[in-house]
Motif scaffolding. Structure first.
Motif, PDB file in Angstrom:
ATOM      1  N   SER A 124       0.831  -1.208   0.000  1.00 30.50           N
ATOM      2  CA  SER A 124       0.000   0.000   0.000  1.00 30.50           C
ATOM      3  C   SER A 124       0.859   1.248   0.000  1.00 30.50           C
ATOM      4  CB  SER A 124      -0.925  -0.011   1.218  1.00 30.50           C
ATOM      5  OG  SER A 124      -1.675   1.170   1.289  1.00 30.50           O
ATOM      6  N   GLU A 125       1.923   1.255   0.810  1.00 34.90           N
ATOM      7  CA  GLU A 125       2.798   2.432   0.895  1.00 34.90           C
ATOM      8  C   GLU A 125       3.522   2.676  -0.427  1.00 34.90           C
ATOM      9  OE1 GLU A 125       5.295   1.602   4.202  1.00 34.90           O
ATOM     10  OE2 GLU A 125       3.830   2.283   5.673  1.00 34.90           O
ATOM     11  N   THR A 126       3.968   1.584  -1.069  1.00 38.31           N
ATOM     12  CA  THR A 126       4.677   1.733  -2.345  1.00 38.31           C
ATOM     13  C   THR A 126       3.767   2.317  -3.406  1.00 38.31           C
ATOM     14  OG1 THR A 126       6.104  -0.154  -1.837  1.00 38.31           O
ATOM     15  CG2 THR A 126       5.924   0.504  -4.152  1.00 38.31           C
ATOM     16  N   ILE A 127       2.544   1.777  -3.494  1.00 32.25           N
ATOM     17  CA  ILE A 127       1.590   2.275  -4.486  1.00 32.25           C
ATOM     18  C   ILE A 127       1.229   3.719  -4.199  1.00 32.25           C
ATOM     19  CG2 ILE A 127      -0.773   2.026  -5.352  1.00 32.25           C
ATOM     20  CD1 ILE A 127      -0.442  -1.005  -4.893  1.00 32.25           C
ATOM     21  N   ALA A 128       1.000   4.020  -2.908  1.00 31.74           N
ATOM     22  CA  ALA A 128       0.600   5.378  -2.536  1.00 31.74           C
ATOM     23  C   ALA A 128       1.674   6.395  -2.886  1.00 31.74           C
ATOM     24  CB  ALA A 128       0.285   5.435  -1.049  1.00 31.74           C
ATOM     25  N   LYS A 129       2.945   6.044  -2.644  1.00 31.89           N
ATOM     26  CA  LYS A 129       4.026   6.976  -2.946  1.00 31.89           C
ATOM     27  C   LYS A 129       4.095   7.273  -4.436  1.00 31.89           C
ATOM     28  CE  LYS A 129       6.979   5.683   0.951  1.00 31.89           C
ATOM     29  NZ  LYS A 129       8.181   4.930   1.364  1.00 31.89           N
ATOM     30  N   GLU A 130       3.741   6.287  -5.258  1.00 36.62           N
ATOM     31  CA  GLU A 130       3.884   6.449  -6.694  1.00 36.62           C
ATOM     32  C   GLU A 130       2.674   7.129  -7.336  1.00 36.62           C
ATOM     33  OE1 GLU A 130       4.503   2.485  -7.986  1.00 36.62           O
ATOM     34  OE2 GLU A 130       6.607   2.428  -7.383  1.00 36.62           O
ATOM     35  N   THR A 131       1.509   6.941  -6.763  1.00 42.26           N
ATOM     36  CA  THR A 131       0.305   7.362  -7.479  1.00 42.26           C
ATOM     37  C   THR A 131      -0.589   8.338  -6.725  1.00 42.26           C
ATOM     38  OG1 THR A 131      -1.061   5.537  -6.650  1.00 42.26           O
ATOM     39  CG2 THR A 131       0.257   5.115  -8.620  1.00 42.26           C
ATOM     40  N   ILE A 132      -0.314   8.606  -5.459  1.00 44.46           N
ATOM     41  CA  ILE A 132      -1.201   9.464  -4.674  1.00 44.46           C
ATOM     42  C   ILE A 132      -0.437  10.672  -4.141  1.00 44.46           C
ATOM     43  CG2 ILE A 132      -2.710   9.608  -2.663  1.00 44.46           C
ATOM     44  CD1 ILE A 132      -3.352   6.675  -3.014  1.00 44.46           C
ATOM     45  N   LEU A 133      -0.954  11.861  -4.463  1.00 42.73           N
ATOM     46  CA  LEU A 133      -0.389  13.102  -3.951  1.00 42.73           C
ATOM     47  C   LEU A 133      -1.186  13.510  -2.713  1.00 42.73           C
ATOM     48  CD1 LEU A 133      -0.066  15.071  -7.316  1.00 42.73           C
ATOM     49  CD2 LEU A 133       1.661  13.624  -6.225  1.00 42.73           C
ATOM     50  N   ARG A 134      -0.503  13.980  -1.670  1.00 40.72           N
ATOM     51  CA  ARG A 134      -1.188  14.337  -0.428  1.00 40.72           C
ATOM     52  C   ARG A 134      -0.774  15.729   0.035  1.00 40.72           C
ATOM     53  NH1 ARG A 134      -3.530   9.725   1.603  1.00 40.72           N
ATOM     54  NH2 ARG A 134      -2.670   7.771   0.800  1.00 40.72           N
ATOM     55  N   VAL A 135      -1.778  16.480   0.479  1.00 36.52           N
ATOM     56  CA  VAL A 135      -1.544  17.756   1.159  1.00 36.52           C
ATOM     57  C   VAL A 135      -2.511  17.784   2.345  1.00 36.52           C
ATOM     58  CG1 VAL A 135      -1.543  20.264   1.015  1.00 36.52           C
ATOM     59  CG2 VAL A 135      -0.937  18.914  -0.998  1.00 36.52           C
ATOM     60  N   GLY A 136      -1.979  17.759   3.554  1.00 32.97           N
ATOM     61  CA  GLY A 136      -2.842  17.675   4.719  1.00 32.97           C
ATOM     62  C   GLY A 136      -3.696  16.428   4.641  1.00 32.97           C
ATOM     63  N   ASP A 137      -5.015  16.588   4.790  1.00 32.79           N
ATOM     64  CA  ASP A 137      -5.915  15.434   4.711  1.00 32.79           C
ATOM     65  C   ASP A 137      -6.506  15.244   3.317  1.00 32.79           C
ATOM     66  OD1 ASP A 137      -7.639  17.574   4.589  1.00 32.79           O
ATOM     67  OD2 ASP A 137      -8.701  17.122   6.441  1.00 32.79           O
ATOM     68  N   LEU A 138      -5.951  15.945   2.329  1.00 28.30           N
ATOM     69  CA  LEU A 138      -6.375  15.797   0.939  1.00 28.30           C
ATOM     70  C   LEU A 138      -5.506  14.750   0.244  1.00 28.30           C
ATOM     71  CD1 LEU A 138      -7.943  16.815  -1.657  1.00 28.30           C
ATOM     72  CD2 LEU A 138      -6.036  18.424  -1.959  1.00 28.30           C
ATOM     73  N   ALA A 139      -6.154  13.824  -0.454  1.00 32.69           N
ATOM     74  CA  ALA A 139      -5.439  12.822  -1.246  1.00 32.69           C
ATOM     75  C   ALA A 139      -5.924  12.912  -2.691  1.00 32.69           C
ATOM     76  CB  ALA A 139      -5.690  11.424  -0.700  1.00 32.69           C
ATOM     77  N   VAL A 140      -4.979  12.988  -3.628  1.00 34.13           N
ATOM     78  CA  VAL A 140      -5.298  13.053  -5.054  1.00 34.13           C
ATOM     79  C   VAL A 140      -4.713  11.816  -5.723  1.00 34.13           C
ATOM     80  CG1 VAL A 140      -4.990  14.348  -7.196  1.00 34.13           C
ATOM     81  CG2 VAL A 140      -5.338  15.576  -5.045  1.00 34.13           C
ATOM     82  N   ALA A 147     -10.238  12.496  -6.047  1.00 29.90           N
ATOM     83  CA  ALA A 147      -9.661  13.131  -4.868  1.00 29.90           C
ATOM     84  C   ALA A 147     -10.568  12.882  -3.676  1.00 29.90           C
ATOM     85  CB  ALA A 147      -9.480  14.637  -5.097  1.00 29.90           C
ATOM     86  N   SER A 148      -9.985  12.975  -2.472  1.00 34.71           N
ATOM     87  CA  SER A 148     -10.770  12.780  -1.257  1.00 34.71           C
ATOM     88  C   SER A 148     -10.136  13.566  -0.115  1.00 34.71           C
ATOM     89  CB  SER A 148     -10.837  11.294  -0.889  1.00 34.71           C
ATOM     90  OG  SER A 148      -9.529  10.786  -0.637  1.00 34.71           O
ATOM     91  N   ARG A 149     -10.983  13.925   0.848  1.00 32.32           N
ATOM     92  CA  ARG A 149     -10.496  14.507   2.103  1.00 32.32           C
ATOM     93  C   ARG A 149     -11.001  13.663   3.253  1.00 32.32           C
ATOM     94  NH1 ARG A 149     -10.149  20.994   2.885  1.00 32.32           N
ATOM     95  NH2 ARG A 149      -9.032  20.247   4.721  1.00 32.32           N
ATOM     96  N   ARG A 150     -10.089  13.250   4.103  1.00 32.01           N
ATOM     97  CA  ARG A 150     -10.399  12.369   5.227  1.00 32.01           C
ATOM     98  C   ARG A 150     -11.141  11.119   4.747  1.00 32.01           C
ATOM     99  NH1 ARG A 150     -13.330  15.319   9.909  1.00 32.01           N
ATOM    100  NH2 ARG A 150     -12.706  13.403  10.970  1.00 32.01           N
ATOM    101  N   GLY A 151     -10.753  10.644   3.580  1.00 30.92           N
ATOM    102  CA  GLY A 151     -11.332   9.430   3.045  1.00 30.92           C
ATOM    103  C   GLY A 151     -12.630   9.612   2.303  1.00 30.92           C
ATOM    104  N   ARG A 152     -13.203  10.821   2.333  1.00 32.23           N
ATOM    105  CA  ARG A 152     -14.481  11.058   1.651  1.00 32.23           C
ATOM    106  C   ARG A 152     -14.227  11.603   0.250  1.00 32.23           C
ATOM    107  NH1 ARG A 152     -18.727   9.963   4.393  1.00 32.23           N
ATOM    108  NH2 ARG A 152     -18.750   9.939   6.669  1.00 32.23           N
ATOM    109  N   CYS A 225      -2.878  29.753  -4.026  1.00 31.39           N
ATOM    110  CA  CYS A 225      -1.870  28.882  -3.405  1.00 31.39           C
ATOM    111  C   CYS A 225      -2.611  27.802  -2.631  1.00 31.39           C
ATOM    112  CB  CYS A 225      -0.981  29.686  -2.457  1.00 31.39           C
ATOM    113  SG  CYS A 225       0.278  28.697  -1.620  1.00 31.39           S
ATOM    114  N   LEU A 226      -2.204  26.555  -2.838  1.00 27.44           N
ATOM    115  CA  LEU A 226      -2.770  25.451  -2.082  1.00 27.44           C
ATOM    116  C   LEU A 226      -1.757  25.030  -1.029  1.00 27.44           C
ATOM    117  CD1 LEU A 226      -4.849  22.482  -3.336  1.00 27.44           C
ATOM    118  CD2 LEU A 226      -2.919  22.044  -1.847  1.00 27.44           C
ATOM    119  N   ARG A 227      -2.153  25.067   0.218  1.00 23.11           N
ATOM    120  CA  ARG A 227      -1.246  24.693   1.303  1.00 23.11           C
ATOM    121  C   ARG A 227      -2.054  24.247   2.517  1.00 23.11           C
ATOM    122  NH1 ARG A 227      -0.860  30.447   1.295  1.00 23.11           N
ATOM    123  NH2 ARG A 227      -1.816  31.350   3.180  1.00 23.11           N
ATOM    124  N   ALA A 228      -1.445  23.374   3.302  1.00 15.28           N
ATOM    125  CA  ALA A 228      -2.054  22.911   4.548  1.00 15.28           C
ATOM    126  C   ALA A 228      -1.555  23.788   5.697  1.00 15.28           C
ATOM    127  CB  ALA A 228      -1.691  21.464   4.800  1.00 15.28           C
TER     128      ALA A 228
END
Length: 230
Positions: A124-140, A147-152, A225-228
């Motif tokens: 999961s960590e390997t895939i996430a590092k390669e394909t998922i961008l994260r800023v705070g609780d946002l995942a792309v 995209a999702s925030r806090r899993g939603r 600007c997008l920032r956490a």
């Protein structure tokens, strides 16, 4: 699983089995949430970004296969470890084809369970590092294009996703309207157009409304600007 990403969701309706799993996993250094029904699993599964979700096939309301399929449809990418007394080949194949990443038959050794969790966590960590961008609780998710925030999950149109992706890739940097027009729309800057403001407004409402803190900030006279926080 390394770092702070050691939270697991255990979906198990038998109180004794659930209690043993939660206690032993916590003793092994994991943070654990528990769901005793399929409906509770559907609710909890979208609240956090779990390293692994362990799920019983036979739940009292919604069966585990249906829960997995629904969470997958909702954009939840966490690996599923199916734990079930149904151990025939057909049962295992059906579970894996329905979205499971691994299958463990009851009764089982806790040492084996830990080994399987560690293997799924590393994957999961390997895939996430390669394909998922994260800023705070946002995942792309660059593969699923969502995209999702806090899993939603955040419902985004294709152009809105492109805009958010560009902002996330440039997190912490001020991005001008001209840069957005060029990189997202492939157009040269037209000072008379308000398309950037319209789209940023749409994305901001979807990403930031009803959240604990905003991620997209307007830099007056320059752009965005997008920032956490912190």
């Amino acid at each position: 699983m390394t770092g702070g990403h050691r939270r697991i969701l255990v979906v198990e309706d038998d109180p004794e089995t659930a209690g043993q799993l939660v206690e032993e996993l916590k003793t092994s250094g994991y943070e654990v949430d528990l769901a005793a029904t399929g409906r509770e699993a559907l609710s909890r599964g979208g609240e956090r970004d779990y390293a692994v979700i362990t799920i019983d096939r036979m739940l009292p309301d919604v069966d585990g296969i249906t829960v997995m399929r629904q969470l997958r449809d909702d954009g939840i990418a966490s690996p599923f470890l199916i734990i079930s007394a149904l151990g025939e080949v057909d049962d295992r194949v059906r579970g894996l084809r329905a979205g499971g990443d691994d299958y463990l038959v009851k009764p089982f050794s806790f040492v084996e369970l830990l080994a399987r969790l560690e293997a799924l966590g590393r994957r999961s960590e390997t895939i996430a590092k390669e394909t998922i961008l994260r800023v705070g609780d946002l995942a792309v998710d660059l593969i699923a294009r969502n995209a999702s925030r806090r899993g939603r999950k955040i419902p985004l149109l294709p152009r809105e996703f492109q805009l958010l992706e560009y902002l996330v890739r440039n997190q912490g940097r001020v991005v001008s309207r001209a840069m957005l027009l060029q990189h997202v729309w492939d157009l040269h800057f037209d000072p008379s157009t308000n398309i950037i403001d319209v789209y940023v407004g749409r994305v901001r409402r979807k990403v930031d409304d009803a959240q604990a803190y905003p991620l997209i900030h307007t830099i007056r006279g320059i752009g965005y600007c997008l920032r956490a926080p912190g």
